[in-house]
Design a protein around this motif. Sequence first.
Motif, PDB file in Angstrom:
ATOM      1  N   PHE A   1       0.584  -1.172  -0.375  1.00 33.71           N
ATOM      2  CA  PHE A   1       0.225  -0.437  -0.086  1.00 33.71           C
ATOM      3  C   PHE A   1       0.706   0.802  -0.302  1.00 33.71           C
ATOM      4  CE2 PHE A   1      -2.764  -2.922   1.667  1.00 33.71           C
ATOM      5  CZ  PHE A   1      -3.708  -3.059   1.114  1.00 33.71           C
ATOM      6  N   ASP A   2       1.805   0.995   0.741  1.00 37.22           N
ATOM      7  CA  ASP A   2       3.093   2.528   1.125  1.00 37.22           C
ATOM      8  C   ASP A   2       3.372   2.786  -1.001  1.00 37.22           C
ATOM      9  OD1 ASP A   2       2.621   3.007   3.086  1.00 37.22           O
ATOM     10  OD2 ASP A   2       4.310   1.926   4.076  1.00 37.22           O
ATOM     11  N   LYS A   3       4.214   1.009  -2.149  1.00 40.08           N
ATOM     12  CA  LYS A   3       4.031   1.607  -3.129  1.00 40.08           C
ATOM     13  C   LYS A   3       3.151   1.835  -4.149  1.00 40.08           C
ATOM     14  CE  LYS A   3       8.228   1.797  -1.458  1.00 40.08           C
ATOM     15  NZ  LYS A   3       9.911   3.486  -1.934  1.00 40.08           N
ATOM     16  N   ASN A   4       2.155   1.518  -3.543  1.00 36.91           N
ATOM     17  CA  ASN A   4       1.409   0.947  -4.798  1.00 36.91           C
ATOM     18  C   ASN A   4       1.364   0.543  -5.869  1.00 36.91           C
ATOM     19  OD1 ASN A   4      -0.544   2.324  -3.374  1.00 36.91           O
ATOM     20  ND2 ASN A   4      -0.360   4.605  -4.411  1.00 36.91           N
ATOM     21  N   GLY A   5       1.611  -0.612  -5.324  1.00 36.42           N
ATOM     22  CA  GLY A   5       2.281  -1.866  -6.579  1.00 36.42           C
ATOM     23  C   GLY A   5       2.309  -2.938  -5.882  1.00 36.42           C
ATOM     24  N   TYR A   6       2.738  -4.228  -6.714  1.00 31.44           N
ATOM     25  CA  TYR A   6       3.630  -5.712  -5.858  1.00 31.44           C
ATOM     26  C   TYR A   6       5.160  -6.293  -7.216  1.00 31.44           C
ATOM     27  CZ  TYR A   6      -1.354  -7.425  -5.540  1.00 31.44           C
ATOM     28  OH  TYR A   6      -2.541  -7.536  -5.190  1.00 31.44           O
TER      29      TYR A   6
ATOM     30  N   LEU B   1       5.768  -3.508  -9.571  1.00 26.11           N
ATOM     31  CA  LEU B   1       4.790  -4.294 -10.214  1.00 26.11           C
ATOM     32  C   LEU B   1       3.907  -2.919  -9.765  1.00 26.11           C
ATOM     33  CD1 LEU B   1       3.708  -4.394 -13.695  1.00 26.11           C
ATOM     34  CD2 LEU B   1       2.481  -6.912 -12.145  1.00 26.11           C
ATOM     35  N   LYS B   2       3.683  -1.590 -10.684  1.00 20.96           N
ATOM     36  CA  LYS B   2       2.207  -0.344 -10.069  1.00 20.96           C
ATOM     37  C   LYS B   2       1.212  -0.311 -10.440  1.00 20.96           C
ATOM     38  CE  LYS B   2       5.938   3.487  -9.659  1.00 20.96           C
ATOM     39  NZ  LYS B   2       6.540   4.897  -9.499  1.00 20.96           N
ATOM     40  N   ILE B   3      -0.147  -0.942  -9.726  1.00 24.33           N
ATOM     41  CA  ILE B   3      -0.652  -1.378 -10.258  1.00 24.33           C
ATOM     42  C   ILE B   3      -1.668  -0.565  -8.642  1.00 24.33           C
ATOM     43  CG2 ILE B   3      -2.678  -3.292 -10.120  1.00 24.33           C
ATOM     44  CD1 ILE B   3      -0.590  -5.061 -10.999  1.00 24.33           C
TER      45      ILE B   3
ATOM     46  N   GLU C   1      -7.558   0.072  -6.910  1.00 26.63           N
ATOM     47  CA  GLU C   1      -9.198  -0.401  -7.671  1.00 26.63           C
ATOM     48  C   GLU C   1      -8.239  -1.317  -8.906  1.00 26.63           C
ATOM     49  OE1 GLU C   1      -8.036   2.693  -7.513  1.00 26.63           O
ATOM     50  OE2 GLU C   1      -7.954   3.774  -9.348  1.00 26.63           O
ATOM     51  N   LYS C   2      -7.616  -1.674  -9.038  1.00 31.44           N
ATOM     52  CA  LYS C   2      -7.070  -2.702 -10.269  1.00 31.44           C
ATOM     53  C   LYS C   2      -6.588  -3.932  -9.981  1.00 31.44           C
ATOM     54  CE  LYS C   2      -4.896  -3.017 -14.297  1.00 31.44           C
ATOM     55  NZ  LYS C   2      -4.470  -2.536 -15.727  1.00 31.44           N
ATOM     56  N   ALA C   3      -5.639  -3.529  -8.756  1.00 31.00           N
ATOM     57  CA  ALA C   3      -5.428  -4.720  -7.863  1.00 31.00           C
ATOM     58  C   ALA C   3      -6.835  -5.347  -6.948  1.00 31.00           C
ATOM     59  CB  ALA C   3      -4.476  -3.993  -6.863  1.00 31.00           C
TER      60      ALA C   3
ATOM     61  N   VAL D   1      -2.031  -6.619 -17.648  1.00 31.26           N
ATOM     62  CA  VAL D   1      -1.807  -5.730 -16.255  1.00 31.26           C
ATOM     63  C   VAL D   1      -0.835  -4.289 -15.973  1.00 31.26           C
ATOM     64  CG1 VAL D   1      -1.407  -6.285 -13.760  1.00 31.26           C
ATOM     65  CG2 VAL D   1      -2.292  -8.711 -15.131  1.00 31.26           C
ATOM     66  N   GLY D   2       0.464  -4.798 -16.946  1.00 30.89           N
ATOM     67  CA  GLY D   2       0.763  -3.571 -16.509  1.00 30.89           C
ATOM     68  C   GLY D   2       2.008  -3.499 -17.635  1.00 30.89           C
ATOM     69  N   GLU D   3       3.107  -2.556 -17.136  1.00 27.69           N
ATOM     70  CA  GLU D   3       4.395  -3.018 -17.532  1.00 27.69           C
ATOM     71  C   GLU D   3       5.696  -2.904 -16.397  1.00 27.69           C
ATOM     72  OE1 GLU D   3       4.739  -0.644 -21.364  1.00 27.69           O
ATOM     73  OE2 GLU D   3       3.657  -1.422 -22.903  1.00 27.69           O
ATOM     74  N   ILE D   4       6.974  -3.056 -17.125  1.00 25.17           N
ATOM     75  CA  ILE D   4       7.534  -2.765 -16.103  1.00 25.17           C
ATOM     76  C   ILE D   4       8.947  -2.001 -17.042  1.00 25.17           C
ATOM     77  CG2 ILE D   4       9.815  -3.389 -14.450  1.00 25.17           C
ATOM     78  CD1 ILE D   4       7.723  -5.646 -13.424  1.00 25.17           C
ATOM     79  N   SER D   5       9.544  -0.614 -17.091  1.00 20.18           N
ATOM     80  CA  SER D   5      11.333  -0.563 -17.694  1.00 20.18           C
ATOM     81  C   SER D   5      12.609  -0.827 -16.597  1.00 20.18           C
ATOM     82  CB  SER D   5      10.237   0.792 -17.896  1.00 20.18           C
ATOM     83  OG  SER D   5      11.903   1.416 -18.165  1.00 20.18           O
TER      84      SER D   5
END
Length: 419
Positions: A287-292, A344-346, A349-351, A408-412
Motif C-alpha cells: 500500500f505504501d508503494k502502490n504495487g506488487y 509492478l505498479k498497480i 482499484e485494479k489490484a 496488467v501493466g508494464e515494467i521499465s
Amino acid sequence: MPFLNIKNMRYKTSLPFFIFGIFLLGNIENSNAQFLEKLKDKASKTITETVDKVSSKKNKTNKSQKPNPKKKSKENKQAPTKDNIPIKKQSQDIDDSDVFIYKSPSKDFKDLHLQKYKDLPRFGACNFYMKNKTSPLLTADLSRKRNMLTVGYTGFRKLGLMNILNEYFKFLDKESLTPKPQRDYTEKEVESYNAQRLIKDIARGLASDEIKRKYFCKDPTQKRCADNSNKWGGYNSDDFTENEKYVDFVKKYLTELSNWSSQFFKDGTETVYLTNNVKFENNNYDFDKNGYWVALPIRNTFFPHNYTSTEETYFYTFLPKTPYGNNLLNKMNQVKYVKGEVLLKISPEKAEVLVNKNLSDLYMVSKVKIVYNERNTSSPSYHTVSYTYHFESPILEIYEDAALGQKVGEISLEDLIYK
C-alpha cells in the motif's frame, strides 16, 4: 390447516442450517476481507462510483436485451452437434492466429509451428490451451494443435543446430554410417558421427508420415512403426539396409535441409519473445508503494516450458549487452537484491479486480536475443551447445492470462524500483 403446519415445520428445520451456512461462508472469506477493505479504502470514491454505474448499466442492458430474430434464424441453419458445439471443417478447425509458421521446403517435410507474439516466435511459458468454457477448440483440435507445436519447437531447435554446427557437415560421410566414436577416433569421425545423428533426428521429427515410413519402417505399409523406430530401415533391419536407407535419404534431402536450416540462427542469434510465469500473491499488495513485487527473469535457475524438453537451454545464462542490462546484473549481484524483485505498479482499484479473480500466476513478456555461445566437446559422441541471452527492449509487459490478452501493466528496466 395440516399443510400449513408442515410448511412451518420446514421453515423451522431449515433456519438453523441457513444460519450455519452464513457463519461458515463468513469464516472462509474473512481472510481476504480485510485486504479487500484496505484496497477499497485506498481507491478513489469517484472511481468506485464510476465502476458501479458502468456495472449497473451493463446489468440493465443485459436484462433488457432481446434475442435477434435474424441472428437466431441464422444459427438454426447450423447442424447441431455433440454438446451443442459446432465442429468446424477440417481446414478451419485450427486457429493459427497466435502461431508463427516456418514453411517447409517441400511436401516431404512438415511446416514448423511456434507460438508467436507481435510477429516473433514465443518461447518460455507457452499457452497450453487448457480447455475451458470459453475455448473455441474441441478436444481433438486441441490435441492436434499441441502436436503441431511440439513438432515446431523440436524442429526449430534441430534446424538451428544444423546451421550452427554446419562445420560438422564438411566431414560428413555420405556413403556410409560412421560408427560411434570409441577410444581411438579422429576429429573427422566425431563430427561425421554427430552430423549423421542430427540428420536422423531431423528426419524422424520433421519428415512427413509417408517419408518416415519409407526410411524408418521395414514394411512401409505399417502406419505406426515410423513413430517408434529409431533406426534407418526400421527395427531389426540388417546393416546393409540401414546404411542403404541413410545414403538414399542424404542423397535426396541433405541439400534441401541444409538450405532450410540456414533460416535459423543466421548470424548465430535469434530474436524472440520470452514469457515467464510470475508467482502472484494477491494479498501481498504494497500500500505504501502502490504495487506488487515481482521477480525478473535473469536467474540461471529459469528453464523454458515449451512443448518439448530442450537439450540446449536458451535462457540459462543472462549476458547483457545494453547499459540498463548491465546495471540490472550489477544490482542483482549484490546480496541485498539477489532475489531480483522489482515493483509492478498497480492502482488499488485494479489490484482489487485481480484479487477477486483469484489469480495464482501472471505472465511477464520480454523481447530478448538468444546468442550461440559455444559447444561442449567433452563427450566425443554427444556434443552439447550453450547459449546466452539479453534484453532487446527495456519494456517488460505483464499479463494475467497465458494467451497474453489481458494486460496488467508494464515494467521499465530503465526505471526500476527494487525491493
